[in-house]
Design a protein around this motif. Sequence first.
Motif, PDB file in Angstrom:
ATOM      1  N   ARG A  84       1.186  -1.119  -0.089  1.00 24.61           N
ATOM      2  CA  ARG A  84      -0.087  -0.451  -0.056  1.00 24.61           C
ATOM      3  C   ARG A  84       1.246   1.254  -0.507  1.00 24.61           C
ATOM      4  O   ARG A  84       0.481   1.975  -0.641  1.00 24.61           O
ATOM      5  N   LEU A  85       1.885   1.527   0.923  1.00 24.86           N
ATOM      6  CA  LEU A  85       2.962   2.363   0.616  1.00 24.86           C
ATOM      7  C   LEU A  85       3.437   2.301  -0.588  1.00 24.86           C
ATOM      8  O   LEU A  85       4.986   3.713  -0.629  1.00 24.86           O
TER       9      LEU A  85
ATOM     10  N   ARG B 218      14.195  15.449   7.593  1.00 28.66           N
ATOM     11  CA  ARG B 218      14.058  14.080   6.593  1.00 28.66           C
ATOM     12  C   ARG B 218      13.198  13.603   5.339  1.00 28.66           C
ATOM     13  O   ARG B 218      13.559  12.930   4.596  1.00 28.66           O
ATOM     14  N   HIS B 219      11.767  14.718   5.957  1.00 34.49           N
ATOM     15  CA  HIS B 219      10.600  14.192   4.835  1.00 34.49           C
ATOM     16  C   HIS B 219      10.920  15.164   3.205  1.00 34.49           C
ATOM     17  O   HIS B 219       9.857  13.895   2.647  1.00 34.49           O
ATOM     18  N   VAL B 220      12.064  15.163   2.950  1.00 34.17           N
ATOM     19  CA  VAL B 220      12.304  15.876   1.805  1.00 34.17           C
ATOM     20  C   VAL B 220      13.427  15.119   1.109  1.00 34.17           C
ATOM     21  O   VAL B 220      13.605  14.482  -0.189  1.00 34.17           O
ATOM     22  N   LEU B 221      13.739  13.659   1.784  1.00 37.87           N
ATOM     23  CA  LEU B 221      14.763  12.829   1.020  1.00 37.87           C
ATOM     24  C   LEU B 221      14.465  12.010   0.225  1.00 37.87           C
ATOM     25  O   LEU B 221      14.128  11.250  -0.917  1.00 37.87           O
ATOM     26  N   PRO B 222      12.365  10.842   0.344  1.00 36.54           N
ATOM     27  CA  PRO B 222      12.014   9.986  -0.373  1.00 36.54           C
ATOM     28  C   PRO B 222      11.524  10.587  -2.005  1.00 36.54           C
ATOM     29  O   PRO B 222      12.283  10.666  -2.700  1.00 36.54           O
ATOM     30  N   MET B 223      11.026  12.092  -1.790  1.00 39.47           N
ATOM     31  CA  MET B 223      10.471  12.323  -3.463  1.00 39.47           C
ATOM     32  C   MET B 223      12.087  12.593  -4.251  1.00 39.47           C
ATOM     33  O   MET B 223      12.306  13.138  -4.764  1.00 39.47           O
ATOM     34  N   TYR B 224      13.214  13.257  -3.278  1.00 37.79           N
ATOM     35  CA  TYR B 224      13.714  14.191  -4.002  1.00 37.79           C
ATOM     36  C   TYR B 224      14.981  12.970  -4.626  1.00 37.79           C
ATOM     37  O   TYR B 224      15.851  12.498  -5.034  1.00 37.79           O
TER      38      TYR B 224
ATOM     39  N   ALA C  34      13.778  10.057  -5.536  1.00 42.85           N
ATOM     40  CA  ALA C  34      13.557   9.004  -5.986  1.00 42.85           C
ATOM     41  C   ALA C  34      12.940  10.081  -7.377  1.00 42.85           C
ATOM     42  O   ALA C  34      13.100   9.844  -8.760  1.00 42.85           O
ATOM     43  N   ALA C  35      13.352  11.957  -7.737  1.00 42.29           N
ATOM     44  CA  ALA C  35      13.365  11.938  -9.213  1.00 42.29           C
ATOM     45  C   ALA C  35      15.010  12.393  -9.282  1.00 42.29           C
ATOM     46  O   ALA C  35      14.881  12.345 -10.930  1.00 42.29           O
ATOM     47  N   ASN C  36      15.275  12.172  -8.128  1.00 38.93           N
ATOM     48  CA  ASN C  36      17.025  12.253  -9.056  1.00 38.93           C
ATOM     49  C   ASN C  36      16.952  11.044  -9.897  1.00 38.93           C
ATOM     50  O   ASN C  36      18.005  10.504 -10.875  1.00 38.93           O
ATOM     51  N   ALA C  37      16.019   9.716  -9.268  1.00 42.34           N
ATOM     52  CA  ALA C  37      16.894   7.801  -9.877  1.00 42.34           C
ATOM     53  C   ALA C  37      16.065   8.266 -10.698  1.00 42.34           C
ATOM     54  O   ALA C  37      16.610   7.398 -11.964  1.00 42.34           O
ATOM     55  N   SER C  38      15.585   8.828 -10.885  1.00 41.32           N
ATOM     56  CA  SER C  38      14.309   8.772 -12.687  1.00 41.32           C
ATOM     57  C   SER C  38      15.024   9.429 -13.460  1.00 41.32           C
ATOM     58  O   SER C  38      15.147   8.466 -14.536  1.00 41.32           O
ATOM     59  N   HIS C  39      15.819  10.773 -13.177  1.00 37.52           N
ATOM     60  CA  HIS C  39      16.856  11.527 -13.727  1.00 37.52           C
ATOM     61  C   HIS C  39      17.787  10.741 -14.408  1.00 37.52           C
ATOM     62  O   HIS C  39      17.946  10.815 -15.745  1.00 37.52           O
ATOM     63  N   GLN C  40      18.806   9.683 -13.516  1.00 41.10           N
ATOM     64  CA  GLN C  40      19.593   9.745 -13.901  1.00 41.10           C
ATOM     65  C   GLN C  40      19.829   8.246 -13.854  1.00 41.10           C
ATOM     66  O   GLN C  40      20.919   7.560 -15.029  1.00 41.10           O
ATOM     67  N   GLY C  41      18.484   7.412 -13.920  1.00 39.69           N
ATOM     68  CA  GLY C  41      17.868   6.603 -14.685  1.00 39.69           C
ATOM     69  C   GLY C  41      19.133   5.555 -14.023  1.00 39.69           C
ATOM     70  O   GLY C  41      19.454   3.648 -14.159  1.00 39.69           O
ATOM     71  N   TRP C  42      18.182   5.124 -11.709  1.00 37.66           N
ATOM     72  CA  TRP C  42      19.195   4.593 -11.134  1.00 37.66           C
ATOM     73  C   TRP C  42      17.913   3.041 -11.632  1.00 37.66           C
ATOM     74  O   TRP C  42      17.350   3.539 -11.729  1.00 37.66           O
ATOM     75  N   ASP C  43      18.571   2.192 -11.245  1.00 37.39           N
ATOM     76  CA  ASP C  43      17.343   0.687 -11.505  1.00 37.39           C
ATOM     77  C   ASP C  43      16.722   0.520 -10.179  1.00 37.39           C
ATOM     78  O   ASP C  43      15.832  -0.107  -9.976  1.00 37.39           O
TER      79      ASP C  43
ATOM     80  N   SER D 168       4.589  10.389   5.292  1.00 36.18           N
ATOM     81  CA  SER D 168       3.592  11.012   4.323  1.00 36.18           C
ATOM     82  C   SER D 168       3.939  11.212   3.237  1.00 36.18           C
ATOM     83  O   SER D 168       3.383  11.689   2.498  1.00 36.18           O
ATOM     84  N   SER D 169       5.963  10.764   2.635  1.00 35.93           N
ATOM     85  CA  SER D 169       6.188  11.238   1.566  1.00 35.93           C
ATOM     86  C   SER D 169       6.577   9.806   0.634  1.00 35.93           C
ATOM     87  O   SER D 169       7.008   9.944  -0.703  1.00 35.93           O
ATOM     88  N   LEU D 170       6.504   8.816   1.232  1.00 32.24           N
ATOM     89  CA  LEU D 170       7.268   7.751   0.589  1.00 32.24           C
ATOM     90  C   LEU D 170       6.269   7.042  -0.503  1.00 32.24           C
ATOM     91  O   LEU D 170       6.593   6.820  -2.243  1.00 32.24           O
ATOM     92  N   PRO D 171       4.901   7.220   0.275  1.00 33.02           N
ATOM     93  CA  PRO D 171       4.442   6.959  -1.104  1.00 33.02           C
ATOM     94  C   PRO D 171       4.230   7.484  -2.746  1.00 33.02           C
ATOM     95  O   PRO D 171       3.951   6.776  -3.862  1.00 33.02           O
ATOM     96  N   ALA D 172       4.279   9.310  -2.511  1.00 34.64           N
ATOM     97  CA  ALA D 172       4.570  10.155  -3.401  1.00 34.64           C
ATOM     98  C   ALA D 172       5.161   9.426  -4.902  1.00 34.64           C
ATOM     99  O   ALA D 172       5.339   9.491  -5.334  1.00 34.64           O
ATOM    100  N   ALA D 173       6.876   9.766  -3.630  1.00 30.96           N
ATOM    101  CA  ALA D 173       8.491   9.103  -4.020  1.00 30.96           C
ATOM    102  C   ALA D 173       7.958   7.501  -5.476  1.00 30.96           C
ATOM    103  O   ALA D 173       8.793   7.268  -6.063  1.00 30.96           O
ATOM    104  N   ALA D 174       7.126   6.836  -4.653  1.00 32.85           N
ATOM    105  CA  ALA D 174       7.283   5.404  -5.129  1.00 32.85           C
ATOM    106  C   ALA D 174       6.188   5.527  -6.300  1.00 32.85           C
ATOM    107  O   ALA D 174       7.011   5.110  -7.107  1.00 32.85           O
TER     108      ALA D 174
END
Length: 633
Positions: A61-62, A344-350, A352-361, A392-398
């Motif tokens: 669910r998360l 610490r709440h900034v880290l999940p979205m930060y 996830a966004a960098n991983a998508s931009h850089q192509g991490w797996d 509160s931010s992990l689901p958005a990052a997922a």
Amino acid sequence: MSFLNEDEKPAGRRGFVRAQGDALMFGDGSTARFWGTNLTAAALFGTEPQAVRQQARRLSRLGFNLARIHHHDSHWVKPNIFGPAGQHDTRRLDPAMLERIDWWVKCLKDEGIYVWLDLHVQRQLRAGDAIAGFDEIAKGRPGVEFKGYNYVNPEIRRSMQRFNEAYLGHVNAHTGLAYKDDPAIAAVLVTNENDLTHHFGNALLPDKNVPHHTAAYLREARAFARAHDLPERQVWRSWEPGPSKRFLNDLEHRFNAEMIAHLRRIGVKVPIVTTSLWGEQMASLPALTDGDMIDVHAYETPGPLARDPRTAANVAHMIAAAQVADKPVSVTEWNMSPFPAFDRHVLPMYMAANASHQGWDALMQYAYAQTPLQQPGPPSNWHAFNDPALLSSLPAAALLFRQKHVQAAKTVRVLQPTASQLFDEGLTAGGTAAMRIAAERGRLLTVLPEVPQLPWLRPGVVPIGARHVDDGARQLADVRGSELRSDTGELGRNWKQGVFTIETPRTQAALGRVGGRSIDLPQVRIALTNAEASIAVQSLDGKPIDVAHKLFVSIATASLPKGPKQAPFFTEPAVGVIEIEAAAGMALQRGPHGAGSTSDPQLDYGDGKYTLRFAGKDVVQWVVLSRPEQTAP
């Protein structure tokens, strides 16, 4: 977010994961992309069976589709995979403890969640293991970890191989499959945080009073020096740059080759990772290329969004530098400390966004829990499961990462160090402004050189059209003011303000010091008085935000526990407005999938936009807007 896993049930249905070039693929040819977390220590062995099933469902669910099983063998975990404390040896795996892991694997698999298995974390050898040289490293203690020593002690390697045979060949009581034969196992890690090149080479030096192991180490050093015409007096000096770093990579490589060959012989089919880049020395990278993936451990400190890339690195730069040509990237541990970091709440979205931009797996937050999960548990840096700031931010990052809301970079910038820069000059991950700026703008790729002393190292190939990372002068001159944007235009970071923004058709977000200003995104305006927050507006039906019929709003704010290990958490309510330009006809969902009460937020619609008003009366972490007929994403 469990809808993200609906087509993956049971995990493994697409066939075994494999590394292909710089990507992970499933057996059916589809791309594998993993958003994961860690299940560790007492969470593995102390969680009751019904709670395991419930937590597997909650992980789905998360938005997670990968869980790493970690600290299964660690001596401080009681009981661990070897059974209760006080065992004479570590030759036998405890059937009851194996069954606990079996049940986790079964429940995760049923929810479409893949499993990453570590083989060695912090196992302690004991006298009953009958390892040559045990007494000198134990120094009178009943047990001792063997990191570093495994590289020169063949009996330790054979002990590790026996464990791997027993663990991976064991048939899961609930699936009927050995771990080595289960396509729900995504990857295996040979040894956790155990490198010679940066950390444990020093354990073998003459001043460490381990003569059996030192003698073996010095024999290897002399042989390497003679074979490659290098000065013997420098090759063994593990703490110095230069010839020693070439030698230590070679010594690691020989261990890696033996362990990988053994794992393939016993039937392991999925990607094998050797150990992790933990620390910033890029001289560690050559031996890591023995594995099918480059793995990174990345721990941030507070304030990453306010760090000027011209003068300092943050976590995204350090991971980006580990992207070696033709190798996928995994991050088995990422987190922020010291706990409780205010932002610490900034880290999940930060991440996830960098991983998508850089192509991490594959990315794995550290950790979901290391305490039995039928209990509330204390606040801890290793417990995301009860931390409002992260939940509160992990689901958005997922959602962002798994549905590829952020585009891959359009340009590639290549760091191509010489052997001298890599080994002699102490090149570090994110160590130059040019590297850091390159990673913010486009994809950063490291191409390793040909090294005569390391004939097994395959030199990388510069992709066609890639630009080289120069000495930084031109890139520094190109930086205007205090903001950088990605080459796609979707990501922006203003370090003076301490704000990171995401502007894509399906995710629009602002993270960091958002308070006291209006942040205008293409279809979203955020105006809060909270000093720090992470706000994301996302489409749940695959359409752009302005025409979507179901929207997900995440609100992450400051959250601090009563004491260092004392619940409850005190979370700051949001105060202000979020405006969203979107199609008419949606209503605010209240209840378990939306806002909590009738007080906050209040919703208005007019002039083609929704206005969510937060008066600070309630802590609201998620808001769902949807048309009445919309019951599923």
